[in-house]
Design a protein around this motif. Sequence first.
Motif, PDB file in Angstrom:
ATOM      1  N   SER A   1       3.166  10.908  -5.145  1.00  0.00           N
ATOM      2  CA  SER A   1       3.883  12.204  -4.580  1.00  0.00           C
ATOM      3  C   SER A   1       5.369  11.909  -5.131  1.00  0.00           C
ATOM      4  N   GLY A   2       5.708  11.092  -6.046  1.00  0.00           N
ATOM      5  CA  GLY A   2       6.997  10.623  -6.694  1.00  0.00           C
ATOM      6  C   GLY A   2       7.876  10.192  -5.761  1.00  0.00           C
ATOM      7  N   ARG A   3       7.540   9.719  -4.750  1.00  0.00           N
ATOM      8  CA  ARG A   3       8.557   9.257  -3.668  1.00  0.00           C
ATOM      9  C   ARG A   3       9.380   7.938  -4.224  1.00  0.00           C
ATOM     10  N   ASN A   4       9.019   7.378  -5.152  1.00  0.00           N
ATOM     11  CA  ASN A   4       9.860   6.137  -5.886  1.00  0.00           C
ATOM     12  C   ASN A   4      10.826   6.722  -6.765  1.00  0.00           C
TER      13      ASN A   4
ATOM     14  N   PRO B   1       0.916  -1.333  -0.062  1.00  0.00           N
ATOM     15  CA  PRO B   1       0.027   0.252   0.063  1.00  0.00           C
ATOM     16  C   PRO B   1       0.904   1.258  -0.082  1.00  0.00           C
ATOM     17  N   SER B   2       2.019   1.304   0.801  1.00  0.00           N
ATOM     18  CA  SER B   2       2.773   2.490   0.717  1.00  0.00           C
ATOM     19  C   SER B   2       3.360   2.805  -0.627  1.00  0.00           C
ATOM     20  N   ALA B   3       3.809   1.601  -1.118  1.00  0.00           N
ATOM     21  CA  ALA B   3       4.595   1.593  -2.246  1.00  0.00           C
ATOM     22  C   ALA B   3       3.802   2.120  -3.374  1.00  0.00           C
ATOM     23  N   LEU B   4       2.509   1.779  -3.602  1.00  0.00           N
ATOM     24  CA  LEU B   4       1.649   2.362  -4.498  1.00  0.00           C
ATOM     25  C   LEU B   4       1.232   3.992  -4.240  1.00  0.00           C
ATOM     26  N   VAL B   5       0.970   4.189  -3.074  1.00  0.00           N
ATOM     27  CA  VAL B   5       0.615   5.515  -2.673  1.00  0.00           C
ATOM     28  C   VAL B   5       1.839   6.274  -2.975  1.00  0.00           C
TER      29      VAL B   5
END
Length: 346
Positions: free
Chosen positions: A332-335, A324-328
């Motif tokens: 926000s461009g976190r990856n 879930p955290s990875a998809l969200v």
Amino acid sequence: MGDLGEVPNKQIIFRDFVIGFPKEEDMVLTNGIAKSKVPVGSRAVLVKNLYLSCDPYMRSRMSKPISQSYSDSFTPGSVIIGYGVSKVVDSGHPDFKAGDLVWGITGWEEFSLISMPEALTKIKYNDVPLSYYTGILGMPGNTAYAGFYDLCTPKKGETVYVSAASGAVGQLVGQFAKLAGCYVVGSAGTKEKVDLLKNKFGFDDAFNYKEENDLNAALKRYFPEGIDIYFENVGGQMLDAVLLNMRVHGRIAVCGFISQYNLTQKDSIHNLFCVITKRIRMQGFIEPDYRPMYPKFLEFIIPHIREGKIVYVEDIAEGIEKAPSALVGLFSGRNVGKQVVLVAPE
């Protein structure tokens, strides 16, 4: 097949339809159970999921069904589904056997019973990381290949702009553009990503769009003679600025509008008249339409990977509970690079 024993099966359940930006709480980790064998007489395939793919299009599946969507919405209370890499545990289908490695649509869970295994693709090359089949060798890779080569029809010396350029698709489009002899510039949202574009993926230049107050002026700075090809991943204000900077007979391949997915009021596009005045060819596309090209794509990409002429960056979250955290984080461009979830060791 035979005794239908049961095994623990962690699952990610979709709570309910989402308005605005998705949150981790919209997806719930539960401890379910799975059968350890395929039911007698079934042509289904039971798989153990190894990697799950986080993709921007999944946001549209979290909204209530609309007639304009090309993919069905997730069902509240059910397991989320998406692309993944899996290992066949048991099979009632003659084309699959235990031990086969496959990629395709699967559940966000440890074990999935695939009722239509014909949609799965057997993994042919195993001298590359299995996780690549969620990205460079899977749906995103074929998306980049079809969109750039088939829709954009690049010519040596042309100028190419790629938005969201460090993502699963964009990083490949930029490298394809260099292979085609084009001048390519990409944009991303952090200094780290901009450095990746220039120093690892070989873009001629790159910029942080968050540091630009005027996107039109920024594009004029990087493309003083205009843009021949735009690979569109963002939409909104970025697309509006690009239209002003396209050259006559330019081509735009519309892959996604990630800036718009979470907005209840979409940004207006003011410069569409440029499509007429500049005779721009602008076309949206989805990868399933180009699935017949996949074997040709593999023949093209595998030698380039082996020879180090194309590289790929992944952002791997370990453990299904991180899904879930990875998809969200995509929104926000976190990856940094292709977002993957490691469910189980290979």
